[in-house]
Design a protein around this motif. Structure first.
Motif, PDB file in Angstrom:
ATOM      1  N   TYR A 238       5.382  60.768  61.705  1.00  0.00           N
ATOM      2  CA  TYR A 238       4.084  60.101  61.825  1.00  0.00           C
ATOM      3  C   TYR A 238       4.142  58.776  61.071  1.00  0.00           C
ATOM      4  O   TYR A 238       4.721  58.687  59.999  1.00  0.00           O
ATOM      5  CB  TYR A 238       2.965  60.977  61.260  1.00  0.00           C
ATOM      6  N   ALA A 357      -1.416  58.759  57.501  1.00  0.00           N
ATOM      7  CA  ALA A 357      -0.509  59.036  58.617  1.00  0.00           C
ATOM      8  C   ALA A 357      -1.281  59.197  59.923  1.00  0.00           C
ATOM      9  O   ALA A 357      -2.375  59.788  59.953  1.00  0.00           O
ATOM     10  CB  ALA A 357       0.299  60.296  58.332  1.00  0.00           C
ATOM     11  N   ASP A 359      -0.684  59.812  64.465  1.00  0.00           N
ATOM     12  CA  ASP A 359       0.264  60.212  65.498  1.00  0.00           C
ATOM     13  C   ASP A 359       0.552  59.045  66.432  1.00  0.00           C
ATOM     14  O   ASP A 359       0.085  57.916  66.201  1.00  0.00           O
ATOM     15  CB  ASP A 359      -0.250  61.444  66.256  1.00  0.00           C
ATOM     16  N   LYS A 360       1.296  59.306  67.511  1.00  0.00           N
ATOM     17  CA  LYS A 360       1.716  58.233  68.419  1.00  0.00           C
ATOM     18  C   LYS A 360       0.537  57.571  69.129  1.00  0.00           C
ATOM     19  O   LYS A 360       0.676  56.453  69.649  1.00  0.00           O
ATOM     20  CB  LYS A 360       2.708  58.778  69.450  1.00  0.00           C
TER      21      LYS A 360
END
Length: 404
Positions: A238, A357, A359-360
Motif C-alpha cells: 500500500y 496508507a 490501496d491502488k
C-alpha cells in the motif's frame, strides 16, 4: 318556509356529524414516545498473544431503536505517563480491534459502544508474552533493490554484487544511491512496526543535499505480512498518500523504460559548457513521452546506467512534480529546488503515519502494523550542470520502538 327549515336542520346535522367524526379521528391519533437506543455487547473475557503479534478482538454487538443512527466504537487501555498517573489511551475506533503491542504485559482493554448519547462498556484482558527474541529499531534486512540511472549510483557487474554492497551499506549506516525516477529499495524490520493510534510510526532518513548536489524527496510504500509467510506479497503493498498524492500534477501508475547507452556513440555536445552529451541515455514512458538524459561535463567518465541491467528496463510508481528554478540567468548552473510538506522521506519531517496508507484506488486501508518498507524516487527532473535530481537512501526506523 318549513321546507327551508327542514334542509337547514339536515345540513346542521351533517356538519355536526363530520365534526364529531374529525374529533374522534384526532383523538385516536397516538404519538409513540421516542425510545432510547438499547445496546448489548458481548466480549470474551481474555485473550493471549505474543509481543509484536496481532490478536483479533471482535465483540458481539446488538443495537435496538437506533433510528438510523450509526454507532461508534472506542477501544482504550490504561497507560501510565511520566507523572505516574494512569490515563486512558485510545488504541482503536473500529468494531474489530487488531491488538498489537511491543511490550509484554497484562492489558485491560476497554470497549465503549455509543449511539447518540447512549453508551455501553465492556472489558477484556489481553495477556502479551515475550517471544524470547531480540529486536532492533531499524529495518536492516535488504529485500529488493534496483536503482534508476544516475550519476552517483554504485555500478557492479552483477546483481549479486550490487545487493551485497547495498546490504553492507545499510548495516554500516552508509548510503545507497537510488538514481532518478523509479529507483527503489525494499527493507524489512525484524518485528512488526505497530500502527499506534493517532501517532506517527516510522521515519525514512535520506542523505541531505548541498548547494551543488540536489536530492529528491522519496515516496514510500508499506506492507504488512498478514499471512506470515515472511514475504511482502504483491497484494500486501500500500502506498503512503502524502501531501502531493491528490494534486493535479501528480501522475499515478507512471512507468519509464530506460535504454542502455551506446558506449561507442560520439557525444552530442550542447550549447552550454556543461552539456557534454545531450543524447546520452534514451527513455520512453507509458504516457507517449520520450527524451534523452544529458551527461554533464564533470561526470563525463561516469556510467549512469546500472551495468548489471540488460539493454532496457522499466521502473514504475507515482510521479510527483517538484518545482525547480534556474537562478543562474539561464546558464543552468545554479537551481533552487522545492520539497514536499508531509508523508515522504528526505523532507524536513520524514516521520510517517501508517494510517496514511491507501490501496491502488486511493482508498484508505487499516493496517495493524507493517513489516516491509519500499522507498522509491517519484521525481523525474534534471537541474542543469547539477545533473539529475536523485536520492540517497540511509535508513528506516521504528519511532515508537521501546527504549531499554
Amino acid at each position: 318556509m318549513k321546507k327551508y327549515l327542514k334542509y337547514s336542520l339536515v345540513l346542521i346535522g351533517l356538519v355536526a356529524f363530520y365534526a364529531c367524526s374529525n374529533d374522534d379521528s384526532k383523538q385516536e391519533e397516538v404519538v409513540e414516545p421516542v425510545k432510547d437506543p438499547v445496546i448489548a455487547v458481548k466480549l470474551a473475557s481474555e485473550f493471549a498473544v505474543q509481543q509484536y503479534n496481532v490478536v483479533e478482538i471482535t465483540p458481539e454487538v446488538a443495537i435496538e431503536n437506533a433510528n438510523g443512527k450509526t454507532e461508534t466504537y472506542q477501544w482504550s487501555i490504561k497507560v501510565t505517563g511520566k507523572d505516574g498517573v494512569a490515563k486512558d489511551s485510545i488504541i482503536g475506533d473500529t468494531k474489530t480491534l487488531l491488538f498489537i503491542t511491543p511490550k509484554a504485559a497484562d492489558y485491560v482493554v476497554d470497549l465503549k459502544v455509543k449511539v447518540d448519547k447512549i453508551e455501553k462498556q465492556a472489558l477484556t484482558k489481553v495477556t502479551v508474552s515475550e517471544t524470547g527474541k531480540t529486536y532492533t529499531a531499524k529495518a536492516l534486512t535488504l529485500i529488493d533493490f534496483l536503482p534508476a540511472p544516475g550519476f552517483n549510483i554504485d555500478n557492479y557487474s552483477t546483481r549479486e554484487e550490487a545487493f551485497e554492497a547495498a546490504q553492507q551499506s545499510i548495516k554500516e549506516e552508509g548510503a545507497v544511491a537510488l538514481g532518478t525516477f523509479g529507483g527503489y529499495i525494499v527493507t524489512a524490520f525484524d518485528h512488526t512496526v505497530v500502527n499506534v493510534y493517532g501517532k506517527r510510526d516510522f521515519t525514512v532518513q535520506m542523505a541531505a543535499g548541498s548547494t551543488t548536489i540536489k536530492f529528491s524527496p522519496v515516496s514510500i510504500a508499506v506492507a504488512y505480512d498478514a499471512n506470515k509467510n515472511g514475504k511482502a506479497d504483491e497484494n500486501e503493498w500500500y502506498e503512503i498518500a502524502g501531501s502531493e498524492y491528490n494534486k493535479s500534477t501528480t501522475v499515478k501508475n507512471y512507468e519509464v523504460t530506460y535504454s542502455k547507452p551506446n558506449p561507442t556513440a560520439i557525444p552530442v555536445t550542447g550549447a552550454l559548457p556543461w552539456q557534454y552529451d545531450t543524447a546520452y541515455l534514451s527513455w520512453t514512458d507509458n504516457k507517449n513521452g520520450s527524451g534523452k538524459i544529458t551527461k554533464t561535463l564533470t561526470r563525463r567518465r561516469v556510467n549512469y546506467y546500472p551495468e548489471w541491467q540488460g539493454d532496457t528496463y522499466t521502473l514504475k510508481g507515482t510521479k510527483i512534480f517538484i518545482p525547480t528554478k534556474d537562478i543562474s540567468d539561464g546558464a543552468g548552473t545554479t537551481f533552487n529546488i522545492g520539497t514536499f510538506d508531509w508523508g515522504y522521506g528526505g523532507i524536513k519531517d520524514p516521520s510517517i503515519d501508517i494510517s496514511w496508507a491507501v490501496d491502488k484506488d486511493g482508498k484508505k486501508v487499516y493496517l495493524p502494523g507493517i513489516d516491509f518498507v519500499k522507498v522509491y524516487v517519484p521525481t523525474f527532473t534534471a537541474v542543469g550542470s547539477g545533473d539529475l535530481v536523485t536520492a540517497l537512501f540511509e535508513q528506516v526506523s521504528d519511532i515508537n520502538f521501546p527504549k531499554k
